[in-house]
Design an enzyme around this catalytic site. Structure first.
Site, PDB file in Angstrom:
ATOM      1  N   THR A  25       5.402   8.075  -6.704  1.00  0.00           N
ATOM      2  CA  THR A  25       4.593   7.441  -5.664  1.00  0.00           C
ATOM      3  C   THR A  25       5.379   7.337  -4.356  1.00  0.00           C
ATOM      4  O   THR A  25       4.954   7.840  -3.314  1.00  0.00           O
ATOM      5  CB  THR A  25       4.173   6.028  -6.140  1.00  0.00           C
ATOM      6  N   SER A  26       6.545   6.705  -4.411  1.00  0.00           N
ATOM      7  CA  SER A  26       7.330   6.526  -3.183  1.00  0.00           C
ATOM      8  C   SER A  26       7.991   7.835  -2.766  1.00  0.00           C
ATOM      9  O   SER A  26       8.068   8.139  -1.570  1.00  0.00           O
ATOM     10  CB  SER A  26       8.432   5.478  -3.392  1.00  0.00           C
ATOM     11  N   VAL A 245      17.485  14.757 -12.949  1.00  0.00           N
ATOM     12  CA  VAL A 245      18.698  14.392 -12.213  1.00  0.00           C
ATOM     13  C   VAL A 245      19.590  13.527 -13.102  1.00  0.00           C
ATOM     14  O   VAL A 245      19.138  12.530 -13.687  1.00  0.00           O
ATOM     15  CB  VAL A 245      18.337  13.661 -10.910  1.00  0.00           C
ATOM     16  N   TRP A 532       3.140  -3.407 -15.999  1.00  0.00           N
ATOM     17  CA  TRP A 532       3.771  -2.225 -15.399  1.00  0.00           C
ATOM     18  C   TRP A 532       4.180  -2.423 -13.937  1.00  0.00           C
ATOM     19  O   TRP A 532       4.180  -1.476 -13.153  1.00  0.00           O
ATOM     20  CB  TRP A 532       2.858  -0.990 -15.486  1.00  0.00           C
ATOM     21  N   HIS A 533       4.509  -3.640 -13.550  1.00  0.00           N
ATOM     22  CA  HIS A 533       4.819  -3.915 -12.141  1.00  0.00           C
ATOM     23  C   HIS A 533       6.281  -4.289 -11.938  1.00  0.00           C
ATOM     24  O   HIS A 533       6.607  -5.110 -11.080  1.00  0.00           O
ATOM     25  CB  HIS A 533       3.929  -5.057 -11.618  1.00  0.00           C
ATOM     26  N   HIS A 576      -1.285  -5.623  -7.734  1.00  0.00           N
ATOM     27  CA  HIS A 576      -0.962  -4.345  -8.365  1.00  0.00           C
ATOM     28  C   HIS A 576      -0.077  -3.596  -7.372  1.00  0.00           C
ATOM     29  O   HIS A 576      -0.231  -3.735  -6.157  1.00  0.00           O
ATOM     30  CB  HIS A 576      -2.248  -3.626  -8.736  1.00  0.00           C
TER      31      HIS A 576
HETATM   32  C1  LIG Z   1      -0.017   2.521 -16.986  1.00  0.00           C
HETATM   33  C2  LIG Z   1       0.124   1.987 -15.596  1.00  0.00           C
HETATM   34  C3  LIG Z   1      -0.973   1.401 -14.961  1.00  0.00           C
HETATM   35  C4  LIG Z   1      -0.861   0.912 -13.666  1.00  0.00           C
HETATM   36  N1  LIG Z   1      -1.991   0.465 -13.002  1.00  0.00           N
HETATM   37  C5  LIG Z   1      -1.917   0.186 -11.675  1.00  0.00           C
HETATM   38  C6  LIG Z   1      -3.101  -0.053 -10.919  1.00  0.00           C
HETATM   39  O1  LIG Z   1      -4.220   0.006 -11.419  1.00  0.00           O
HETATM   40  N2  LIG Z   1      -2.951  -0.337  -9.599  1.00  0.00           N
HETATM   41  C7  LIG Z   1      -1.731  -0.407  -8.994  1.00  0.00           C
HETATM   42  O2  LIG Z   1      -1.655  -0.718  -7.800  1.00  0.00           O
HETATM   43  N3  LIG Z   1      -0.591  -0.165  -9.698  1.00  0.00           N
HETATM   44  C8  LIG Z   1      -0.664   0.169 -10.998  1.00  0.00           C
HETATM   45  N4  LIG Z   1       0.472   0.481 -11.687  1.00  0.00           N
HETATM   46  C9  LIG Z   1       1.769   0.362 -11.011  1.00  0.00           C
HETATM   47  C10 LIG Z   1       2.069   1.454  -9.982  1.00  0.00           C
HETATM   48  O3  LIG Z   1       1.464   2.666 -10.319  1.00  0.00           O
HETATM   49  C11 LIG Z   1       3.597   1.628  -9.882  1.00  0.00           C
HETATM   50  O4  LIG Z   1       4.186   0.375  -9.640  1.00  0.00           O
HETATM   51  C12 LIG Z   1       4.031   2.567  -8.772  1.00  0.00           C
HETATM   52  O5  LIG Z   1       3.293   3.772  -8.828  1.00  0.00           O
HETATM   53  C13 LIG Z   1       5.534   2.846  -8.900  1.00  0.00           C
HETATM   54  O6  LIG Z   1       5.960   3.711  -7.876  1.00  0.00           O
HETATM   55  P1  LIG Z   1       7.470   4.208  -7.791  1.00  0.00           P
HETATM   56  O7  LIG Z   1       7.539   5.170  -6.678  1.00  0.00           O
HETATM   57  O8  LIG Z   1       8.373   3.009  -7.749  1.00  0.00           O
HETATM   58  O9  LIG Z   1       7.784   4.929  -9.182  1.00  0.00           O
HETATM   59  P2  LIG Z   1       7.007   6.169  -9.895  1.00  0.00           P
HETATM   60  O10 LIG Z   1       5.707   6.446  -9.232  1.00  0.00           O
HETATM   61  O11 LIG Z   1       6.963   5.861 -11.347  1.00  0.00           O
HETATM   62  O12 LIG Z   1       7.957   7.403  -9.609  1.00  0.00           O
HETATM   63  C14 LIG Z   1       9.189   7.663 -10.234  1.00  0.00           C
HETATM   64  C15 LIG Z   1       9.312   9.172 -10.420  1.00  0.00           C
HETATM   65  O13 LIG Z   1      10.661   9.510 -10.685  1.00  0.00           O
HETATM   66  C16 LIG Z   1      10.699  10.497 -11.711  1.00  0.00           C
HETATM   67  N5  LIG Z   1      12.017  10.425 -12.359  1.00  0.00           N
HETATM   68  C17 LIG Z   1      12.523   9.437 -13.124  1.00  0.00           C
HETATM   69  N6  LIG Z   1      13.762   9.733 -13.530  1.00  0.00           N
HETATM   70  C18 LIG Z   1      14.079  10.933 -12.996  1.00  0.00           C
HETATM   71  C19 LIG Z   1      15.229  11.766 -13.049  1.00  0.00           C
HETATM   72  N7  LIG Z   1      16.319  11.405 -13.730  1.00  0.00           N
HETATM   73  N8  LIG Z   1      15.201  12.954 -12.375  1.00  0.00           N
HETATM   74  C20 LIG Z   1      14.116  13.331 -11.670  1.00  0.00           C
HETATM   75  N9  LIG Z   1      12.989  12.570 -11.609  1.00  0.00           N
HETATM   76  C21 LIG Z   1      12.970  11.384 -12.246  1.00  0.00           C
HETATM   77  C22 LIG Z   1       9.544  10.099 -12.611  1.00  0.00           C
HETATM   78  O14 LIG Z   1       9.145  11.125 -13.466  1.00  0.00           O
HETATM   79  C23 LIG Z   1       8.495   9.702 -11.578  1.00  0.00           C
HETATM   80  O15 LIG Z   1       7.738  10.809 -11.157  1.00  0.00           O
HETATM   81  C24 LIG Z   1       0.395   0.970 -12.993  1.00  0.00           C
HETATM   82  C25 LIG Z   1       1.503   1.560 -13.619  1.00  0.00           C
HETATM   83  C26 LIG Z   1       1.373   2.068 -14.903  1.00  0.00           C
HETATM   84  C27 LIG Z   1       2.573   2.717 -15.548  1.00  0.00           C
END
Ligand SMILES: Cc1cc2nc3c(=O)[nH]c(=O)nc-3n(C[C@H](O)[C@H](O)[C@H](O)COP(=O)(O)OP(=O)(O)OC[C@H]3O[C@@H](n4cnc5c(N)ncnc54)[C@H](O)[C@@H]3O)c2cc1C
Length: 598
Positions: A25-26, A245, A532-533, A576
């Protein structure tokens, strides 16, 4: 489209200005913004697959086929939780382009203003509600739709509070399970007001949530199809999938660590890619701290026993983990209510489709029935709970690590504030294991929004493929259990109020035999899930107060390692979290552009 992604030969041994770890996402949001300047070379390495045009992701009902599947879900697990019936809970996370935005339940909510202002109060200038709101609006495009759902389930939003030009289309889905509006009416009988402006930073009340289903296509909108695919042909942006990574390569430069690049595994071989300006970790709140630890940045007490040479003594890495959880009330509903298990029947689907003539595509379910409430709104025990919590914080004060007392004091202020929600009730039309096939079920999910308990995420091996030890310390602070039990009592009471009462057949969980508070406490302890937050595993705080990154998101003691994902948020957020992940990346992009004058 998949062919426009990079091959390992395009990346290995090459130098890019910015190396982004994690195409979630980020990470994809940041990659889009940084590569807007054609002179800036950006590479994203994502461990999972590309999953482009994958219906399990695009179809709003598809997440039920993704969740717990190793191709899409990291499926982490906690250690057994001593205060929660010793259970080990599964923590799902999206794996592949889009990360958790590809797997999530598509709700689009924003935090309460005070939650974001608290980040600035903790010593992080510029991280306040007003800026957050602008960056959050930058990620979204509100698309009004004609409602096909029961008209009493109102679509209410003030257009001044939403964005209109961002990459993520957000809208009110035109379908509903039929249970959400009656629950709102029953809530009204207990004094809960309908919110007209839930994205404005004032979240107390009940409303129909926006979601990320694009009304033009009927598809999920997520970081991959909104932020990446429209810009995939930029020559200065490269994306490699199935690239895991394993560590950041660092050199000591004066007193600080300089990241020269990262190592990653692809098809069983190890490669290096070099960073001209920065390495940016966007691997999410679970994996980001583990990559730091594998690179020798973390708590010596964790690293040394594993034989990892400490490059930077930073005990904040993997500490201060905050995870929100929910307990469920499972209700069997009367015929006419739609839950996900029923949609598997093609005849039932067809019947629903024909009764919704305005609908494009199949009948889909999204979660929309959202209610946020302060504990004072529903519990006569609120004052006693707050008093006990205050006494515990002051009694334990001398035992807390530096900075923790300030965090808990702010949380206590939020708990005392009758305008700030402490709990969430969600009407959830998803049923994984229906007790009787063919019957409709609704889960009322009851969530504690600002847990006081603090946990940790650490590596347990120098082998990067070994899963981390995740210990959220659920209910270690008893105030979290007190609040969730009071909220569950209230959610049950509302379910027993007309008109919702008439659309239910029976309560399956906790069930009629659970009557006393003590019985309910036991049921809750045995019946928990994460929502999941997770935040806080590399908190943005002053270093002497438990910080891993400063207010520019730079890791302490390093010249050029930054973190851009939910790990940096130091306190739990009553929302969320996808809006937060997108907004952090939008704000981070401007910070990084200003620092490098790009
Ligand atoms: C089942 C579920 C339901 C949810 N429902 C909602 C909702 O309805 N509404 C809402 O607002 N939020 C919801 N959330 C929460 C929200 O989606 C997350 O908090 C947000 O997307 C997290 O963003 P992020 O960028 O921090 O991490 P992520 O989007 O998880 O990105 C991390 C990325 O890093 C990659 N990665 C990890 N380790 C490595 C590595 N060693 N090498 C290379 N790549 C790697 C992963 O594969 C992933 O693609 C939900 C989450 C889940 C899991």
């Amino acid at each position: 489209m998949e062919s426009r992604l990079s091959q390992v030969a395009d990346i290995s041994g090459k130098r890019f200005d910015f190396v982004i770890v994690g195409g979630g996402t980020s990470g994809l949001t940041l990659a889009n913004r940084l590569s807007e300047n054609p002179n800036v070379a950006v590479v994203v390495l994502e461990a999972g697959k590309a999953h482009i045009d994958d219906l399990r992701i695009l179809s709003p009902n598809g997440w039920l086929q993704q969740i717990m599947q190793p191709e899409y879900d990291w499926k982490f697990s906690t250690v057994p939780q001593g205060h929660a019936a010793n259970s080990a809970l599964v923590w799902s996370r999206g794996k592949g382009l889009g990360g958790s935005s590809a797997l999530n339940l598509m709700l689009w909510t924003r935090p309460q203003r005070e939650d974001i202002d608290a980040i600035e109060r903790l010593g992080n200038p510029g991280w306040n509600w007003d800026r957050f709101h602008e960056y959050s609006k930058k990620s979204e495009k509100f698309v009004p739709v004609v409602a096909a759902s029961p008209s009493e389930y109102k679509d209410l939003i003030e257009e001044k509070s939403v964005g209109s030009n961002g990459p993520i289309p957000i809208s009110f889905v035109p379908t509903s399970s039929g249970a959400e509006a009656p629950y709102q009416k029953s809530l009204a009988k207990h004094g809960v007001q309908l919110s007209h402006d839930s994205l404005s930073g004032e979240t107390t009340g009940t409303w129909k949530s926006l979601s990320v289903v694009d009304p033009e296509t009927g598809n999920r909108s997520y970081a991959s199809n909104a932020y990446l695919l429209p810009v995939i042909d930029r020559p200065n942006l490269k994306v490699l999938t199935e690239a895991y990574v394993t560590k950041i390569v660092t050199l000591r430069d004066g007193g600080e660590l300089n990241a020269s690049g990262i190592e990653f595994e692809c098809n069983g071989r190890t490669y290096t890619v070099y960073a001209g300006k920065e390495v940016i970790l966007s691997a999410g709140a679970i994996k980001t701290p583990t990559i730091l630890e594998l690179s020798g940045i973390g708590d010596p007490a964790i690293l040394e026993p594993l034989g990892i040479v400490v490059q930077k003594d930073l005990p904040a890495v993997g500490a201060n983990v905050r995870d929100k959880l929910y307990t469920r009330i499972v209700l069997e509903m009367q015929d006419g209510i739609v839950s996900s298990n029923l949609l598997k029947d093609p005849n039932f689907q067809e019947k629903l489709r024909s009764s919704h003539p305005n609908l494009k595509g199949p009948f889909t379910l999204a979660m929309t029935g959202v209610t946020f409430l302060p504990v004072q709104a529903f519990s006569e025990n609120a004052n006693a709970i707050i008093e006990r919590c205050a006494e515990k914080i002051s009694a334990d004060a001398s035992a807390y690590p530096p900075g923790v007392k300030e965090q808990l004091d702010i949380q206590l202020d939020l708990l005392k504030d009758e305008a700030v929600p402490d709990t969430e009730l969600l009407v959830t039309p998803f049923s994984f294991a229906p007790p009787i096939q063919g019957r409709p079920y609704i889960i009322l999910a009851v969530c504690v929004s600002h847990p006081f308990s603090r946990g940790s995420i650490h590596i347990q091996s120098a082998d990067p493929k070994v899963a981390p030890l995740i210990d959220p310390h659920y209910f270690e602070e008893s105030v979290d259990l007190d609040i969730i039990v009071e909220a569950t009592k209230f959610a049950r009471k509302v379910a027993q109020t007309e008109p919702f009462k008439s659309i239910t057949v029976q309560e399956v969980v906790p069930g009629p035999s659970v009557i006393t508070d003590e019985q309910l406490r036991d049921t809750v302890r045995n019946n928990l899930s994460t929502i999941w937050h997770t935040v806080g595993s590399a908190s943005m705080l002053p270093e002497d107060k438990g910080g891993a990154v400063d207010a520019t998101l730079k890791v302490y003691g390093t010249k050029n390692i930054r973190i851009v994902d939910l790990s940096v948020i130091p306190l739990p957020i009553a929302s969320h979290t996808q809006t937060v992940a997108y907004a952090i990346a939008e704000q981070a992009a401007d910070i990084i552009k200003a620092i490098h004058n790009i």
